[in-house]
Design a protein around this motif. Structure first.
Motif, PDB file in Angstrom:
ATOM      1  N   GLY A  14      18.129   5.298  19.776  1.00  0.00           N
ATOM      2  CA  GLY A  14      17.305   4.096  19.742  1.00  0.00           C
ATOM      3  C   GLY A  14      16.691   3.848  18.380  1.00  0.00           C
ATOM      4  N   ALA A  15      16.402   4.910  17.643  1.00  0.00           N
ATOM      5  CA  ALA A  15      15.809   4.767  16.312  1.00  0.00           C
ATOM      6  C   ALA A  15      16.790   4.086  15.361  1.00  0.00           C
ATOM      7  N   LEU A  16      18.062   4.496  15.409  1.00  0.00           N
ATOM      8  CA  LEU A  16      19.069   3.871  14.553  1.00  0.00           C
ATOM      9  C   LEU A  16      19.317   2.433  14.981  1.00  0.00           C
ATOM     10  N   ALA A  17      19.315   2.169  16.285  1.00  0.00           N
ATOM     11  CA  ALA A  17      19.492   0.797  16.770  1.00  0.00           C
ATOM     12  C   ALA A  17      18.369  -0.097  16.252  1.00  0.00           C
ATOM     13  N   ASP A  18      17.129   0.381  16.334  1.00  0.00           N
ATOM     14  CA  ASP A  18      15.990  -0.391  15.827  1.00  0.00           C
ATOM     15  C   ASP A  18      16.125  -0.629  14.326  1.00  0.00           C
ATOM     16  N   ALA A  19      16.549   0.406  13.600  1.00  0.00           N
ATOM     17  CA  ALA A  19      16.704   0.297  12.146  1.00  0.00           C
ATOM     18  C   ALA A  19      17.774  -0.730  11.789  1.00  0.00           C
ATOM     19  N   LEU A  20      18.907  -0.698  12.493  1.00  0.00           N
ATOM     20  CA  LEU A  20      19.990  -1.642  12.189  1.00  0.00           C
ATOM     21  C   LEU A  20      19.557  -3.081  12.450  1.00  0.00           C
ATOM     22  N   GLU A  21      18.792  -3.300  13.499  1.00  0.00           N
ATOM     23  CA  GLU A  21      18.299  -4.650  13.778  1.00  0.00           C
ATOM     24  C   GLU A  21      17.394  -5.137  12.657  1.00  0.00           C
ATOM     25  N   LYS A  22      16.507  -4.264  12.194  1.00  0.00           N
ATOM     26  CA  LYS A  22      15.607  -4.636  11.102  1.00  0.00           C
ATOM     27  C   LYS A  22      16.377  -4.895   9.813  1.00  0.00           C
ATOM     28  N   ALA A  77      24.497  -2.592  20.223  1.00  0.00           N
ATOM     29  CA  ALA A  77      24.811  -2.529  21.650  1.00  0.00           C
ATOM     30  C   ALA A  77      25.356  -1.147  22.030  1.00  0.00           C
ATOM     31  N   ARG A  78      26.203  -0.593  21.195  1.00  0.00           N
ATOM     32  CA  ARG A  78      26.758   0.742  21.489  1.00  0.00           C
ATOM     33  C   ARG A  78      25.678   1.809  21.465  1.00  0.00           C
ATOM     34  N   LEU A  79      24.744   1.689  20.518  1.00  0.00           N
ATOM     35  CA  LEU A  79      23.650   2.658  20.442  1.00  0.00           C
ATOM     36  C   LEU A  79      22.706   2.515  21.639  1.00  0.00           C
ATOM     37  N   ARG A  80      22.430   1.276  22.047  1.00  0.00           N
ATOM     38  CA  ARG A  80      21.589   1.065  23.225  1.00  0.00           C
ATOM     39  C   ARG A  80      22.246   1.668  24.466  1.00  0.00           C
ATOM     40  N   ALA A  81      23.575   1.586  24.543  1.00  0.00           N
ATOM     41  CA  ALA A  81      24.299   2.182  25.652  1.00  0.00           C
ATOM     42  C   ALA A  81      24.127   3.702  25.667  1.00  0.00           C
ATOM     43  N   MET A  82      24.074   4.303  24.471  1.00  0.00           N
ATOM     44  CA  MET A  82      23.833   5.746  24.389  1.00  0.00           C
ATOM     45  C   MET A  82      22.447   6.090  24.910  1.00  0.00           C
ATOM     46  N   VAL A  83      21.453   5.247  24.619  1.00  0.00           N
ATOM     47  CA  VAL A  83      20.094   5.475  25.118  1.00  0.00           C
ATOM     48  C   VAL A  83      20.082   5.458  26.646  1.00  0.00           C
ATOM     49  N   ARG A  84      20.833   4.510  27.224  1.00  0.00           N
ATOM     50  CA  ARG A  84      20.881   4.400  28.689  1.00  0.00           C
ATOM     51  C   ARG A  84      21.764   5.465  29.315  1.00  0.00           C
ATOM     52  N   GLY A  85      22.567   6.143  28.493  1.00  0.00           N
ATOM     53  CA  GLY A  85      23.467   7.150  29.016  1.00  0.00           C
ATOM     54  C   GLY A  85      24.744   6.583  29.593  1.00  0.00           C
ATOM     55  N   ASP A  86      25.092   5.355  29.166  1.00  0.00           N
ATOM     56  CA  ASP A  86      26.321   4.707  29.653  1.00  0.00           C
ATOM     57  C   ASP A  86      27.561   5.402  29.105  1.00  0.00           C
ATOM     58  N   GLY A 110      27.647   9.731  15.534  1.00  0.00           N
ATOM     59  CA  GLY A 110      27.311  11.049  15.013  1.00  0.00           C
ATOM     60  C   GLY A 110      25.875  11.134  14.515  1.00  0.00           C
ATOM     61  N   GLY A 111      25.396  10.055  13.876  1.00  0.00           N
ATOM     62  CA  GLY A 111      24.019  10.040  13.402  1.00  0.00           C
ATOM     63  C   GLY A 111      23.025  10.102  14.542  1.00  0.00           C
ATOM     64  N   ALA A 112      23.340   9.402  15.645  1.00  0.00           N
ATOM     65  CA  ALA A 112      22.468   9.442  16.822  1.00  0.00           C
ATOM     66  C   ALA A 112      22.394  10.853  17.393  1.00  0.00           C
ATOM     67  N   GLU A 113      23.510  11.564  17.345  1.00  0.00           N
ATOM     68  CA  GLU A 113      23.514  12.944  17.842  1.00  0.00           C
ATOM     69  C   GLU A 113      22.724  13.867  16.927  1.00  0.00           C
ATOM     70  N   ILE A 114      22.846  13.669  15.616  1.00  0.00           N
ATOM     71  CA  ILE A 114      22.106  14.514  14.668  1.00  0.00           C
ATOM     72  C   ILE A 114      20.605  14.303  14.816  1.00  0.00           C
ATOM     73  N   SER A 115      20.186  13.045  14.898  1.00  0.00           N
ATOM     74  CA  SER A 115      18.750  12.752  14.999  1.00  0.00           C
ATOM     75  C   SER A 115      18.217  12.972  16.411  1.00  0.00           C
ATOM     76  N   GLY A 116      19.107  12.885  17.403  1.00  0.00           N
ATOM     77  CA  GLY A 116      18.677  13.002  18.784  1.00  0.00           C
ATOM     78  C   GLY A 116      17.959  11.759  19.284  1.00  0.00           C
ATOM     79  N   ASP A 117      18.110  10.643  18.571  1.00  0.00           N
ATOM     80  CA  ASP A 117      17.364   9.429  18.891  1.00  0.00           C
ATOM     81  C   ASP A 117      18.199   8.193  18.565  1.00  0.00           C
TER      82      ASP A 117
END
Length: 282
Positions: A217-225, A273-282, A208-215
């Motif tokens: 990949g940004a949340l995936a990067d943040a979680l890794e950090k 991994a799930r967020l990266r899949a959203m970036v790829r459109g999987d 849901g957060g990825a949909e709100i932000s429209g990004d």
């Protein structure tokens, strides 16, 4: 409707734990007293637990003048999500983390540590706050805040049972080993209830957060950090109140092994991994 069912399930489970510990301490009368106490705690948790949690973390409220960039970011994301503007707090802790609390979207608050504000880029922080607002939108915040408060109460009651023990119908003390088991197993049972409800909740908030932000990949990067830094930086407030750990975007507690087995958070790697899949459109 399903969130109300989950809330009712959580409250029922916690009430059962209260009753079981009360029965151990004082039989039928003890169970009745514990159930009354549990009901009072449920009532208190519904109305006041958000304030209690924010106080536990010494969170300070900010506005568009004291933290303009952070406040404006939350306001923009809340508008995109179709939510009322939540109260915004900053926690003076070096560990990067964040959480949302409150009983509903109209009485919500979001909080971020000074550590996360320093560590993340504006894009990454935006992804994190969108995650927290997804919790608000899904009404997860009531569940997480009540479970945090009630789990703490269970631990206190279990400690009471350990130190004061129980007595049989003739007034004689029972086996002290039973008291030790209650002290260990009751908080563990409360954690299992939290875990069963909150793990799936984190995946949904990521989506849901990825949909709100429209990004995503940004949340995936943040979680890794956050995952890389948080494990090496202790968070005193969370260590003092471990029952609140499940409210955070990432587990704030130190330690591994068995503590990870019963973590209320899913593995960071799987979330990324799930967020990266959203970036790829999987």
């Amino acid at each position: 409707m399903f969130n109300w069912f989950k809330t009712a399930l959580l409250m029922a489970g916690i009430m059962a734990l209260f009753g079981a510990i009360g029965a151990y301490i004082g039989g039928a009368q003890g169970m009745l007293i514990a159930l009354v106490l549990g009901g009072a705690m449920n009532f208190f948790s519904y109305w006041f637990s958000d304030k209690l949690v924010l106080k536990m973390y010494n969170a300070r409220e900010v506005d568009e003048y004291s933290a303009p960039q952070f406040y404006d970011m939350v306001r923009e994301l809340a508008r995109k999500a179709g939510l009322p503007m939540p109260r915004v707090y900053i926690i003076d802790e070096a560990q990067p983390n964040a959480f949302a609390t409150g009983r509903n979207p109209e009485h919500a608050a979001v909080a971020a540590t000074t550590g996360i504000l320093r560590l993340l880029s504006a894009r990454e922080l935006r992804g994190v706050m969108a995650h927290e607002l997804s919790h608000v939108k899904n009404r997860d915040i009531l569940i997480s805040t009540i479970s945090a408060t009630m789990a703490g109460a269970i631990s206190m009651l279990a400690n009471f049972a350990m130190f004061f023990g129980s007595r049989d119908p003739d007034g004689r003390p029972t086996n002290p080993i039973a008291g030790i088991l209650v002290m260990i197993l009751a908080p563990l049972a409360a954690t299992v209830i939290q875990m069963a409800i909150s793990r799936a909740r984190e995946y949904e908030a990521d989506r849901g957060g990825a949909e709100i932000s429209g990004d995503p990949g940004a949340l995936a990067d943040a979680l890794e950090k956050i995952n890389a830094y948080a494990r090496n930086i202790p968070m005193a407030s969370a260590e003092a109140h471990p029952e609140t750990a499940q409210m955070m975007i990432m587990n704030p507690l130190s330690g591994g092994g068995l503590s990870n087995l019963f973590s209320t958070h899913p593995p960071a790697e799987e979330r990324v991994a799930r967020l990266r899949a959203m970036v790829r459109g999987d």
